[in-house]
Design a protein around this motif. Structure first.
Motif, short mmCIF file in Angstrom:
data_model
loop_
_atom_site.label_atom_id
_atom_site.label_comp_id
_atom_site.label_asym_id
_atom_site.label_seq_id
_atom_site.Cartn_x
_atom_site.Cartn_y
_atom_site.Cartn_z
N LEU A 32 0.84 -1.19 0.00
CA LEU A 32 0.00 0.00 0.00
C LEU A 32 0.87 1.25 0.00
N ASP A 33 0.56 2.19 -0.90
CA ASP A 33 1.31 3.45 -0.81
C ASP A 33 0.63 4.38 0.17
N GLU A 34 1.36 5.42 0.55
CA GLU A 34 0.87 6.31 1.59
C GLU A 34 -0.44 6.99 1.19
N ALA A 35 -0.50 7.44 -0.05
CA ALA A 35 -1.69 8.18 -0.50
C ALA A 35 -2.93 7.30 -0.42
N ILE A 49 -0.16 5.98 12.25
CA ILE A 49 -1.23 5.06 11.85
C ILE A 49 -0.98 4.63 10.40
N VAL A 50 -0.62 5.59 9.57
CA VAL A 50 -0.35 5.26 8.16
C VAL A 50 0.81 4.27 8.08
N LYS A 51 1.84 4.55 8.88
CA LYS A 51 2.99 3.62 8.91
C LYS A 51 2.55 2.22 9.35
N SER A 52 1.69 2.20 10.37
CA SER A 52 1.23 0.92 10.92
C SER A 52 0.44 0.13 9.88
N VAL A 53 -0.46 0.81 9.19
CA VAL A 53 -1.30 0.10 8.22
C VAL A 53 -0.44 -0.47 7.10
#
Lengths: 264, 158, 798
Positions: B121-124, B143-147
């Motif tokens: 998954l990319d960040e965007a 959270i983004v890093k975690s996902v």
């Protein structure tokens, strides 16, 4: 929310029967608008008739250039449908950007259209694509369907069965979102059809409508410059804490121009 | 009062509830599964996200009776014994939570993101997909890093 | 105190990014928040709230509600007053310019004949189920006599405005001048240049994700009330509810703040609902539970900010700041919340020096009543308002002097060799190196490369802007003596108890409260560092007046800077006692005992015993030093000598879409001085969260009332909270200095982002558009109008 009698009929006929029997019955599709409204006690139906168990309201079928989407098809299913992506990519994109993923897993095309929220996305597509609303009583032309804020041409006991769209030559939907609710402050659906350019506008006014002035300009010259020259009726636009009428009028043009670019 | 039957975290449950009982109330009050939270009343915040038949829904905007016959998964149903689900572990490893209140909804949404978008998954993409979950503590960075890390870890699991 | 430096990033002591001990329960759905708790016999409460902003109550009819199914009781202000329950209080006195204390309006927890804002509490309906309580609350008939509402911060004191409280003529709570007005005026008169700016600090709703809740239980046998409540400071709740509200004697009231889902200030205060639930559970002899829904949270949580200001800076010909003058109207809402008066006064005006040498500062704060929800501390509390005003004004100064914003800051910075530095506004900054933080931030943000990026954006039809914010804040609240001098009603020390159990594990009791900050981990790291105990053998206990010693709670980024030091002091006592025990056991002189890494050893020998063995000896003192008390359990209090002064420079880079006015934050860099970091992972998380809180204020969040006092932004449908797709990831670095007043060398970090971010964002937007100013929130429409030099019709300062 106030309590109510709950029904989960298995067929359209049973659903209508249940509604007719109720003193103040309401159909509920995904419930994404209906349930929050009831939670805030702004609606108090005596009977809630859940359409979630009716198989005939589900599914996406293609016949030639026409795609028919069952009323209880979720936004997520429309967005993910290979058929919709192939024939009507703009509609798939629209559906894939309603609410958020969890809302898209429950919210349905039929529910959205029947509710006719002034800031909902689907009405813009229905109008621009000249869709046909297939109901339990017959067919309603997309142009005639949305009659006012939260009002439609549906009779009290009439149920949307499906919505049929015909593949346009090109189409695009551009939405400017309310930063809080993520509903459309303005949404413009532009379709290039055999009858020329058709534009459906949502969010801007109390009820989604066709952008006649924009259509006229774009039918003469399909360019962003043509949109620039159109004078929008600012006095007809919604105004609220999120956007003034003037800004909405401006956004209609910007979103239209972006749709024009996307359809080139 | 209607009777509702469903499977929650693999266990069959039956209960009599008022028709107006929301799924989230049913989970919290009847089943005492208080990991699913209520953070708003307009289906914006996502603290109540659970899975119904494998798909994320906001349990505050669904009646319990609507889940009749469904399989419901809540945050309590993810770990295997003492072993956290890779997505839960990723939130711990990447400091993806602070007060913990939005966390169950975030994790359930994250799993739904992976189910639909795969393990890379990319960040965007993650940021866009998280639009239905509000966090006041973390600023979303972790959270983004975690996902993303959780998605990857789920992919590398046999 | 000498905290040893043995902890390394690789270990689990100070400086290590240890994963959080508290995470597991939250990740598996086993957090225990107030609303998760249910007790036998529990009833449910719903509050009847005023739908009007300002009205007299002619009558309340409760008969129909009382007769409704499941209703246990319907109670009103008459019942409350009849039981002698006192009104809510404000704990800090500010002296007005007439020498009188601020005008404190009586704040009843249930209305006494009048309501003053939409959401004001009129009655409580208690029923067997929540649905029944909600149903019957609608049956309470209240006859209101509607009065005109006052909602404008700027105009609340105007002649002819509706009067809200008799005790406060012209709706003025206090008018508080501070500084040498004459000297400032004289300096302005001869200044080379005066830059000025009118600005609004937008009202915010704090919105922790867990709505407030309270569960009251009364034990008829012990006559004790137990109140589970969403609080950041259980002992302060107990103290105020006992001493001022006469809810119950302090020893007969137990307040528990279990897991709390975020606070950010909003859960400091003692609210009407909490008092009423505590009282009602005794009245009805049943447990009573109340949980706010989000709209109730919007209406009844204390709001934040809401200033209207004029700021002026006098400069010499080289851009040196000579004097600052600030006139502010601060909206306190309809009543004074618990610490309302302190926020726009001491926490605001005393920060107006910022990072600069400005020798003269004069401010005048008019705090006004309006028919809106009470306003109190919200993440940063006063310091964001001061920083926003100053850092925006500095950019205007730079433009007026044709100087680079970075350079005018650098020119006016307090130099690093000037610390400790006495500002003209009370605060004495203990340490800082502002230039280093600025330099690092400029590199992190690639400030030099900005013109090229702006050019590239322009080629794409966009406008780029870059903005700086060099903030300083005062946290680690606070020295008690200072608080007392300023009219505060409490001491702001902190307490700790560090208890070894006989088997060698450790319980740390802290008077602070963790609601997201990760104390269970950070404080365990302190124990690991100071006593050598593995962190898995440390349990941190907080939030229950029946378990922990008196403490002041968590706000003002004080938990580590004050509470952490109290823990360290308790550890020192344990070590001192341990040396005696070890000396006896090891048959050595006490003076020869050394302690390191969890071991007591005899200097120069291999004789040693670890601290767990010492603890065991202390509880099983069969062979023990004569006269020494058994037990291995020490208490400590710490009252700091000064605040802590985190500072830093944040750099925000934005790209503006001129067609729509949308602002995208393309890069955000932060360099902060938090002193020594105990857990860098947790600190960085606090920075991220604070920045997004600040970005929310700058771009999205704005609380709006209409002229009748109806809250227009009463749900997440209308109040825009920052979401994941509104913000980028952040570049965070540090430029630490050593705070001389803090024994652990630490500063607070919880509020810095919310303080630093708003001006950085707005400065970037102003830079992108080449405009002097735009008010927050810089919504797309407002940016679009600013970009096209249009004023929105009817859009004026609040």
């Amino acid at each position: 929310m106030y309590d109510f009698n709950y029904h989960k009929p298995g067929s359209v006929d049973d659903a209508i029967k249940a509604l007719r029997k109720a003193s103040d019955g309401k159909f509920v599709a995904g419930g994404m608008t209906m349930l929050p409204t009831m939670k805030h006690r702004l609606a108090s139906p005596s009977d809630v008739i859940d359409l979630g168990g009716i198989k005939e309201l589900l599914g996406i079928t293609v016949k030639g250039d026409t795609i028919t989407i069952g009323a209880m098809t979720t936004h997520a299913a429309v967005a993910a449908s290979k058929d919709v992506q192939r024939l009507l990519p703009a509609l798939a994109k629209l559906a894939g950007n309603i609410g958020d993923p969890a809302v898209r897993n429950r919210g349905t095309i039929g529910g959205s259209i029947a509710n006719n929220d002034p800031a909902a996305d689907y009405p813009a597509a229905v109008i621009a694509l000249g869709a046909t609303i297939n109901t339990s009583k017959g067919e309603i032309d997309g142009d005639e369907f949305f009659t006012g804020m939260f009002e439609t041409a549906l009779a009290e006991d009439e149920l949307i069965i499906s919505v049929s769209f015909t593949k346009p030559k090109a189409a695009a939907y551009m939405k400017f979102e309310n930063p809080a609710s993520r509903y459309a402050i303005v949404g413009v659906f532009l379709a290039k059809t055999n009858d020329g350019v058709r534009i459906g506008i949502t969010g801007a006014t109390p009820c989604a409508h066709r952008g006649m002035r924009l259509e006229e300009a774009l039918n003469k010259e399909f360019s962003t410059a043509a949109v620039d020259k159109v004078i929008m009726p600012v006095d007809k636009m919604n105004a609220d804490i999120h956007a003034s009428a003037e800004y909405r009028a401006h956004l209609v043009k910007v979103m239209t121009q972006r749709a024009v670019e996307a359809c080139k | 009062m209607p009777t509702v039957k469903m499977k929650v975290n693999g266990k069959p449950v039956t209960a009599e509830v008022e028709a107006r009982t929301l799924l989230v109330q049913f989970l919290r009050e009847n089943l005492r599964l208080t990991g699913t939270h209520v953070g708003c009343d307009t289906s914006q915040c996502g603290a109540c996200v659970v899975h119904v038949n494998g798909k994320s829904v906001k349990a505050c905007s669904m009646l319990a009776v609507m889940a009749e016959g469904c399989e419901v998964t809540t945050i309590e149903g993810l770990a295997t014994g003492n072993t956290l689900h890779p997505m839960q572990q990723a939130f711990m490893d990447n400091h993806g939570l602070q007060c913990g209140f939005c966390t169950p909804g975030m994790v359930m949404t994250a799993l739904d993101i992976v189910n639909r978008n795969g393990n890379e998954l990319d960040e965007a993409t993650v940021r866009k997909e998280l639009e239905g979950n509000i966090c006041r503590c973390t600023g979303y960075h972790n959270i983004v890093k975690s996902v993303r890390a959780g998605a990857k870890a789920m992919g590398s699991k046999p | 105190m000498s905290a040893t430096q043995s902890g390394s990033a690789a270990g689990t002591g100070i400086g290590a990014s240890v994963l959080r001990k508290e995470d597991r329960r939250f990740l598996i759905g086993k957090g225990r928040y107030t609303d998760d708790i249910n007790v036998a016999g529990q009833t449910h409460a719903v509050f009847v709230r005023s739908p009007h902003a300002h009205a007299t109550i002619n009558s309340i009819k409760t008969d129909a509600a009382r007769a409704a199914p499941g209703v246990v009781a319907v109670l009103t202000g008459t019942d409350l007053a009849g039981d002698g329950i006192g009104p809510l209080i404000c704990g800090v006195t500010v002296t007005s310019d007439d020498g009188q204390p601020h005008r404190a309006a009586v704040h009843p927890a249930l209305a006494q004949g009048k309501v003053n804002y939409v959401g004001d509490h009129v009655a409580i309906v208690i029923a067997e189920t929540y649905a029944q309580a909600r149903d019957s609350a609608e049956l309470v008939e209240v006859d209101y006599g509607i009065l005109p509402a006052v909602t404008s911060t700027a105009h609340a004191t105007d002649a002819g405005q509706q009067q809200i409280h008799d005790v406060a003529p012209n709706n003025m709570c206090f008018n508080w001048p501070f500084g040498d007005k004459a000297a400032v005026e004289a300096t302005f008169a001869k200044a080379h240049k005066v830059s000025s700016l009118d600005l609004v600090n937008n009202r915010m709703v704090t919105n922790p994700m867990e709505p407030r809740a309270a569960l009251g239980e009364y034990n008829t046998g012990t006559e004790e009330i137990t109140l589970h409540v969403t609080t950041q400071n259980p002992h302060v709740h107990r103290l105020v509810l006992s001493a001022f509200n006469q809810l119950a004697p302090e020893h007969k009231l137990r307040v528990v703040g279990p897991d709390v889902g975020g606070g950010f200030g909003a859960k400091i205060f003692i609210y009407a609902e909490e008092l009423v639930v505590g009282w009602a559970c005794r009245k009805v002899q049943r447990p009573v539970k109340w949980t706010a829904d989000r709209t109730e949270a919007f209406l009844s949580d204390a709001h934040g900010r809401d200033h209207v200001s004029k700021a002026e800076m006098a400069m010499d010909k080289d851009g040196n700041f000579l004097a600052l003058r600030v006139m502010t109207n601060a909206n306190l809402g309809a009543y004074l919340s618990t610490f309302a008066t302190m926020v726009p006064s001491y926490l605001y005006a005393f920060l107006l020096a910022g990072q600069y040498r400005t020798p003269l500062i004069y401010s005048e704060v008019k705090a006004v009543y309006t028919n809106t929800s009470p306003v109190d501390a919200s993440r940063g509390a006063g310091r964001p308002e001061a920083t926003y005003l100053l850092e925006r004004l500095v950019d205007v100064c730079a433009a007026d002097m044709n100087m680079d914003p970075a350079e005018i800051r650098r020119k006016n910075f307090i130099p690093k060799d000037a610390f400790p530095y006495q500002t003209p506004v009370v605060q004495c900054y203990d340490s800082g190196d502002y230039e280093e933080a600025l330099d690092k931030a400029l590199i992190l943000a690639d400030y030099k490369g900005f013109p090229a990026r702006a050019q590239a954006a322009k080629a794409r039809g966009k406008r780029r802007g870059i903005g700086l914010s060099s903030y300083v804040e005062a946290c680690g609240i606070a020295p008690s003596a200072a608080v007392g001098q300023l009219g505060g009603g409490v001491g702001l020390w902190e307490s700790a108890q560090v208890r070894f159990n006989p088997t060698g594990n450790v319980q740390v009791f802290t008077g602070t409260h963790s609601h997201g900050q990760g104390h269970e981990t950070t404080f365990a790291q302190l124990i690991n560092e100071l006593l050598g105990v593995p962190i898995e053998n440390v349990e941190v206990i907080h939030g229950d007046t029946a378990k922990t010693q008196f403490g002041m709670g968590t706000y003002g980024s004080r938990s580590l800077a004050v509470g952490g030091v109290a823990i360290a002091k308790a550890c020192e006592k344990l070590i001192a006692k341990g040396k005696k025990i070890a000396a006896h056991a090891l048959e050595a002189a006490e003076g020869d005992i050394e302690f390191a890494n969890g071991n007591f050893s005899v200097a120069g020998t291999d004789k040693a015993m670890n601290i767990a063995a010492v603890a065991f000896n202390a509880y099983v003192p069969h062979s023990y030093p004569a006269g020494l008390e058994p037990g291995f359990d020490e208490n400590a209090f710490f009252d700091p000598l000064n605040f802590s002064f985190p500072a830093g420079t944040h750099v925000c880079e934005v790209e503006v879409d001129l067609d729509t006015g949308e602002v995208e934050i393309v890069k955000y860099s932060a360099v902060d001085d938090f002193g020594r970091l105990v857990n860098p992972m947790i600190v960085e998380g606090q920075v991220h969260g604070g920045i997004v809180h600040g970005i929310g204020q700058a771009l999205l969040e704005g609380c709006r009332y209409d002229s009748e006092g109806q809250l227009l932004t009463a749900s997440f449908m209308d109040y825009a909270m920052p979401r994941a797709d509104n913000v980028p990831s952040f570049d965070v670095d540090y430029a630490p200095t050593v705070p001389i007043h803090n024994p652990l060398g630490v500063k607070g970090c919880g509020e810095a982002g919310a303080i630093g971010a708003p001006p950085a964002v707005i400065n970037a937007i102003a830079n992108a558009l080449g405009i002097k100013h735009i008010d927050m929130p810089a919504t797309p429409e407002n940016v679009w109008r600013a970009a096209h030099a249009q004023q929105r019709p009817g859009q004026k300062a609040a």
